[in-house]
Design a protein around this motif. Structure first.
Motif, mmCIF file in Angstrom:
data_model
loop_
_atom_site.group_PDB
_atom_site.id
_atom_site.type_symbol
_atom_site.label_atom_id
_atom_site.label_comp_id
_atom_site.label_asym_id
_atom_site.label_seq_id
_atom_site.Cartn_x
_atom_site.Cartn_y
_atom_site.Cartn_z
ATOM 1 N N GLU A 38 7.863 -5.843 -12.264
ATOM 2 C CA GLU A 38 6.666 -5.116 -13.179
ATOM 3 C C GLU A 38 6.027 -4.043 -12.430
ATOM 4 O OE1 GLU A 38 3.684 -8.608 -14.451
ATOM 5 O OE2 GLU A 38 4.961 -9.476 -13.119
ATOM 6 N N ILE A 39 5.225 -3.462 -13.226
ATOM 7 C CA ILE A 39 4.477 -2.092 -12.793
ATOM 8 C C ILE A 39 3.012 -2.224 -12.761
ATOM 9 C CG2 ILE A 39 4.120 0.281 -13.246
ATOM 10 C CD1 ILE A 39 6.953 0.426 -14.554
ATOM 11 N N TRP A 40 2.507 -1.611 -11.658
ATOM 12 C CA TRP A 40 1.117 -1.339 -11.652
ATOM 13 C C TRP A 40 0.590 0.104 -11.534
ATOM 14 C CZ3 TRP A 40 3.258 -5.721 -10.170
ATOM 15 C CH2 TRP A 40 2.827 -7.098 -10.604
ATOM 16 N N THR A 41 -0.155 0.380 -12.305
ATOM 17 C CA THR A 41 -0.629 2.243 -12.302
ATOM 18 C C THR A 41 -1.751 2.593 -13.018
ATOM 19 O OG1 THR A 41 0.437 4.272 -12.620
ATOM 20 C CG2 THR A 41 1.169 2.708 -14.453
ATOM 21 N N LEU A 42 -2.074 3.609 -13.087
ATOM 22 C CA LEU A 42 -3.276 4.051 -13.818
ATOM 23 C C LEU A 42 -2.945 4.070 -15.028
ATOM 24 C CD1 LEU A 42 -2.186 7.112 -13.475
ATOM 25 C CD2 LEU A 42 -3.999 7.332 -11.767
ATOM 26 N N ALA A 43 -3.883 4.552 -16.089
ATOM 27 C CA ALA A 43 -3.969 4.598 -17.609
ATOM 28 C C ALA A 43 -2.922 5.743 -18.056
ATOM 29 C CB ALA A 43 -5.156 4.743 -18.122
ATOM 30 N N SER A 44 -2.822 6.689 -17.322
ATOM 31 C CA SER A 44 -2.075 8.159 -17.862
ATOM 32 C C SER A 44 -0.457 7.600 -17.582
ATOM 33 C CB SER A 44 -2.283 9.172 -16.908
ATOM 34 O OG SER A 44 -2.255 8.985 -15.558
ATOM 35 N N VAL A 45 -0.059 6.826 -16.863
ATOM 36 C CA VAL A 45 1.229 6.358 -16.674
ATOM 37 C C VAL A 45 1.509 5.205 -17.472
ATOM 38 C CG1 VAL A 45 2.891 5.545 -15.045
ATOM 39 C CG2 VAL A 45 1.679 7.660 -14.406
ATOM 40 N N ALA A 46 0.712 4.375 -17.384
ATOM 41 C CA ALA A 46 0.900 3.000 -18.233
ATOM 42 C C ALA A 46 0.992 3.260 -19.650
ATOM 43 C CB ALA A 46 -0.391 2.142 -18.004
ATOM 44 N N ASP A 47 0.469 4.071 -20.170
ATOM 45 C CA ASP A 47 0.223 4.438 -21.499
ATOM 46 C C ASP A 47 1.774 5.043 -22.127
ATOM 47 O OD1 ASP A 47 -2.300 3.936 -21.901
ATOM 48 O OD2 ASP A 47 -2.945 6.064 -22.007
ATOM 49 N N GLN A 48 2.567 5.614 -20.837
ATOM 50 C CA GLN A 48 3.955 6.167 -21.307
ATOM 51 C C GLN A 48 5.084 5.214 -21.301
ATOM 52 O OE1 GLN A 48 4.665 10.138 -19.325
ATOM 53 N NE2 GLN A 48 2.621 10.044 -18.681
ATOM 54 N N LEU A 49 4.557 3.887 -20.558
ATOM 55 C CA LEU A 49 5.625 2.925 -20.384
ATOM 56 C C LEU A 49 5.425 1.637 -21.004
ATOM 57 C CD1 LEU A 49 5.719 3.382 -16.572
ATOM 58 C CD2 LEU A 49 7.603 4.148 -18.130
ATOM 59 N N SER A 50 4.200 1.342 -21.477
ATOM 60 C CA SER A 50 3.798 0.007 -22.103
ATOM 61 C C SER A 50 4.644 -0.481 -23.226
ATOM 62 C CB SER A 50 2.451 0.153 -22.436
ATOM 63 O OG SER A 50 1.631 0.173 -21.092
ATOM 64 N N ALA A 51 5.176 0.534 -24.130
ATOM 65 C CA ALA A 51 5.773 0.202 -25.190
ATOM 66 C C ALA A 51 7.254 -0.240 -24.885
ATOM 67 C CB ALA A 51 5.720 1.359 -26.098
ATOM 68 N N ALA A 52 7.695 0.569 -23.845
ATOM 69 C CA ALA A 52 9.114 -0.028 -23.455
ATOM 70 C C ALA A 52 9.164 -1.244 -22.634
ATOM 71 C CB ALA A 52 9.568 1.174 -22.287
ATOM 72 N N PHE A 53 8.122 -1.667 -22.034
ATOM 73 C CA PHE A 53 8.279 -2.917 -21.123
ATOM 74 C C PHE A 53 6.962 -3.871 -21.510
ATOM 75 C CE2 PHE A 53 10.415 0.440 -18.727
ATOM 76 C CZ PHE A 53 11.713 -0.025 -18.886
ATOM 77 N N PRO A 54 6.951 -4.364 -22.598
ATOM 78 C CA PRO A 54 5.722 -5.019 -23.059
ATOM 79 C C PRO A 54 5.398 -6.220 -21.902
ATOM 80 C CG PRO A 54 7.376 -5.478 -24.344
ATOM 81 C CD PRO A 54 8.152 -4.267 -23.677
ATOM 82 N N GLY A 55 4.119 -6.244 -21.659
ATOM 83 C CA GLY A 55 3.783 -7.291 -20.723
ATOM 84 C C GLY A 55 3.998 -7.089 -19.463
ATOM 85 N N ARG A 56 4.692 -5.916 -18.985
ATOM 86 C CA ARG A 56 5.226 -5.892 -17.650
ATOM 87 C C ARG A 56 4.406 -4.636 -16.792
ATOM 88 N NH1 ARG A 56 11.446 -5.607 -18.004
ATOM 89 N NH2 ARG A 56 11.234 -5.356 -15.713
#
Length: 212
Positions: free
Chosen positions: A65-83
């Protein structure tokens, strides 16, 4: 806890069979995040955040899983839902058995004409602090090992020295150093060593040391 230095700003922390990786960016090894159980990203700049390296780590371990700020999470969330988890200053969480606190909000000033982006630092297990691209001081916390951004377009050595003095860690280990030429390292080492009173060192990429 074992710390392994990767190229530039990336480190791997290992404890009890679990691995946490911070900032696998473009300048670090392609497999820097492979084998990670948890990945932390301080901000969106390419030398700290590279999607290909993150994908390699996430695909190698479907439980990562990844923990990060919103600007990065917004780029990754769709590819790794829930992670992918969005965090900000003041948050605390557990990642693969590591206890993490989030400190800081903004990237250091590069130039007044360049808008500042968000940046967070991560204090891991109350001992190791990675500030990303900022000279953040974790308020009210004692830092044992400071991962020191020793050379960047946004800093100068006097600021680095004063930062070590203000944080007052037991030891400082260089990160953000891939643009620093080998012949300049003794100059930086000498000033930081002589003017901070802190145990200061640097690790060759791939080498490890015990922390915490």
């Amino acid at each position: 806890m074992e710390l392994t230095k990767k190229t530039h700003a990336c480190v791997r922390l290992a404890k009890d069979g679990q691995v946490l990786v911070i900032d696998p960016g473009l300048f670090t090894e392609q497999d820097a995040a492979v084998g990670a159980d948890a990945i932390l990203v301080t901000h969106e700049h390419m030398d700290h955040f590279n999607e290909d390296r993150l994908r390699a780590g996430m695909e190698a371990n479907p439980a990562a899983e990844i923990w990060t700020l919103a600007s990065v999470a917004d780029q990754l969330s769709a590819a790794f839902p829930g992670r992918v988890h969005t965090v900000g200053e003041g948050d605390t969480f557990s990642a693969a058995g590591f206890d993490v606190e989030v400190h800081g909000q903004l990237h250091a000033v590069i130039h007044p004409d360049i808008p500042r982006i968000t940046n967070v630092g991560f204090l891991v297990d109350g001992t190791v602090f990675h500030p990303g691209d900022a000279l953040t001081v974790p308020e009210g916390r004692t830092v044992d090992t400071l991962l020191l951004p020793v050379h960047a377009p946004w800093n100068k050595v006097s600021e680095v020295i004063d930062y070590v003095r203000e944080v007052a860690p037991r030891q400082a280990i260089d990160i953000h150093d891939s643009l620093l030429q080998d012949h300049a390292r003794p100059v930086y080492d000498g000033m930081i060593d002589n003017l901070t009173g802190t145990d200061h060192s640097r690790l060759v990429a791939g080498h490890s040391t015990d922390v915490g």
